[in-house]
Design a protein around this motif. Sequence first.
Motif, PDB file in Angstrom:
ATOM      1  N   GLY A 310     -13.442  41.905  43.264  1.00  0.00           N
ATOM      2  CA  GLY A 310     -13.862  42.959  42.334  1.00  0.00           C
ATOM      3  C   GLY A 310     -12.939  44.154  42.305  1.00  0.00           C
ATOM      4  O   GLY A 310     -13.373  45.286  42.059  1.00  0.00           O
ATOM      5  N   ILE A 311     -11.648  43.908  42.536  1.00  0.00           N
ATOM      6  CA  ILE A 311     -10.666  44.994  42.551  1.00  0.00           C
ATOM      7  C   ILE A 311      -9.962  45.050  41.199  1.00  0.00           C
ATOM      8  O   ILE A 311      -9.469  44.028  40.704  1.00  0.00           O
ATOM      9  CB  ILE A 311      -9.646  44.775  43.688  1.00  0.00           C
ATOM     10  CG1 ILE A 311     -10.353  44.910  45.043  1.00  0.00           C
ATOM     11  CG2 ILE A 311      -8.480  45.753  43.602  1.00  0.00           C
ATOM     12  CD1 ILE A 311      -9.498  44.576  46.222  1.00  0.00           C
ATOM     13  N   ASN A 312      -9.921  46.244  40.593  1.00  0.00           N
ATOM     14  CA  ASN A 312      -9.274  46.376  39.282  1.00  0.00           C
ATOM     15  C   ASN A 312      -7.851  46.918  39.409  1.00  0.00           C
ATOM     16  O   ASN A 312      -7.389  47.260  40.502  1.00  0.00           O
ATOM     17  CB  ASN A 312     -10.112  47.256  38.341  1.00  0.00           C
ATOM     18  CG  ASN A 312     -10.284  48.685  38.852  1.00  0.00           C
ATOM     19  OD1 ASN A 312      -9.402  49.238  39.521  1.00  0.00           O
ATOM     20  ND2 ASN A 312     -11.412  49.289  38.529  1.00  0.00           N
ATOM     21  N   GLU A 313      -7.158  46.983  38.265  1.00  0.00           N
ATOM     22  CA  GLU A 313      -5.758  47.394  38.254  1.00  0.00           C
ATOM     23  C   GLU A 313      -5.570  48.822  38.776  1.00  0.00           C
ATOM     24  O   GLU A 313      -4.616  49.102  39.505  1.00  0.00           O
ATOM     25  CB  GLU A 313      -5.176  47.289  36.839  1.00  0.00           C
ATOM     26  CG  GLU A 313      -4.983  45.885  36.330  1.00  0.00           C
ATOM     27  CD  GLU A 313      -6.231  45.276  35.715  1.00  0.00           C
ATOM     28  OE1 GLU A 313      -6.158  44.130  35.221  1.00  0.00           O
ATOM     29  OE2 GLU A 313      -7.305  45.935  35.757  1.00  0.00           O
ATOM     30  N   ASP A 314      -6.467  49.729  38.416  1.00  0.00           N
ATOM     31  CA  ASP A 314      -6.337  51.120  38.845  1.00  0.00           C
ATOM     32  C   ASP A 314      -6.428  51.238  40.370  1.00  0.00           C
ATOM     33  O   ASP A 314      -5.682  52.018  40.994  1.00  0.00           O
ATOM     34  CB  ASP A 314      -7.406  51.988  38.191  1.00  0.00           C
ATOM     35  CG  ASP A 314      -7.085  52.299  36.734  1.00  0.00           C
ATOM     36  OD1 ASP A 314      -6.201  51.621  36.167  1.00  0.00           O
ATOM     37  OD2 ASP A 314      -7.713  53.209  36.160  1.00  0.00           O
ATOM     38  N   GLN A 315      -7.317  50.471  40.963  1.00  0.00           N
ATOM     39  CA  GLN A 315      -7.453  50.509  42.426  1.00  0.00           C
ATOM     40  C   GLN A 315      -6.176  50.003  43.097  1.00  0.00           C
ATOM     41  O   GLN A 315      -5.734  50.563  44.108  1.00  0.00           O
ATOM     42  CB  GLN A 315      -8.658  49.659  42.854  1.00  0.00           C
ATOM     43  CG  GLN A 315     -10.008  50.272  42.486  1.00  0.00           C
ATOM     44  CD  GLN A 315     -11.152  49.316  42.728  1.00  0.00           C
ATOM     45  OE1 GLN A 315     -11.119  48.170  42.313  1.00  0.00           O
ATOM     46  NE2 GLN A 315     -12.203  49.793  43.376  1.00  0.00           N
ATOM     47  N   ILE A 316      -5.567  48.961  42.532  1.00  0.00           N
ATOM     48  CA  ILE A 316      -4.334  48.421  43.093  1.00  0.00           C
ATOM     49  C   ILE A 316      -3.202  49.456  43.005  1.00  0.00           C
ATOM     50  O   ILE A 316      -2.458  49.678  43.970  1.00  0.00           O
ATOM     51  CB  ILE A 316      -3.940  47.112  42.372  1.00  0.00           C
ATOM     52  CG1 ILE A 316      -4.973  46.012  42.670  1.00  0.00           C
ATOM     53  CG2 ILE A 316      -2.541  46.651  42.805  1.00  0.00           C
ATOM     54  CD1 ILE A 316      -4.835  44.772  41.818  1.00  0.00           C
TER      55      ILE A 316
END
Length: 321
Positions: A310-316
């Motif tokens: 459940g990790i999105n691009e912004d978190q990465i």
Amino acid sequence: MEQYNNTVDAADALKQKHDLLINEIGKVVYGQKDVIEQVLTVIFSGGHCLLVGVPGLAKTLLVNTIAKVLDLKYKRIQFTPDLMPSDITGSEILDEQKNFKFLKGPIFANIILADEINRTPPKTQSALLEAMQEHTVTVSGINYNLEEPFFVLATQNPVEQEGTYPLPEAQLDRFMFNVILDYPSTEEEITIVKNTTRDIVPQPNKIISSEEIIYFRDLIKKVAISDNVIKYAVTLVSKTRPNTPTADQIANKYLNWGAGPRASQYLITGAKTYALLHGKYSPDIEDVQAVALPVLRHRIIKNYQAEAEGINEDQIIKMLL
């Protein structure tokens, strides 16, 4: 257009114009200050912007208002499943003398609102590619130049919604920023409802001309930038490329694909513009970080592990920063 004695005076004038633009746009569009800031950064950088959000978040109103305060020729193209490329670029017709005559399509304007761009198939989406990259349109082998300044501000509904087509990576890469619009806060929504359900419609004033936009855009290109800031931007982008010598372990874990060199270019251009719009004469690493999310979020592709966790691009990107 007003003449400036030196680049410092011109940079100060740009900051003043930016503050006036924020104020005028805020008369019509409520509670989206960060989004407005990002769109203006793209416009003064000479890029294109993708606005992503569910229906009803004033994406169309925002673009329409920006066109008014910038005093630019504005056209709206509603993308639908049956839209043809010629509906965008224009087509040739036979006139009364039986000669072919080119009728210009809506792409011939300064600001193009490509509304719900992911509602139309890739063939029609690609009709924008040449215009966005080359600022020209080719019909029947003849090139037509588009009037400067030229910006595409496209709105997109989330891909999860029914009846949408994901944009090809080649076209996504043409957009300098990917700006995400979120729901307003309760206080902001109260203000929106109060001001949009009465008979008084605010009219924003024209703040800047097309000649000034081109002048400031050229001014931004001349802004000096230190090598360490450029190295920071390039290093950040290279960290997003999994299975390469420069990859960060976060990229190896969560990404299938990283950002290309255009991301580094847009990070530096965006940092220059962001710095000048906020009263600085040269960008630093903080300015690169300020534009990193909208520059990178549509240039990295998650893998199954990121989806599963459940990790999105912004978190990465924040992990990489």
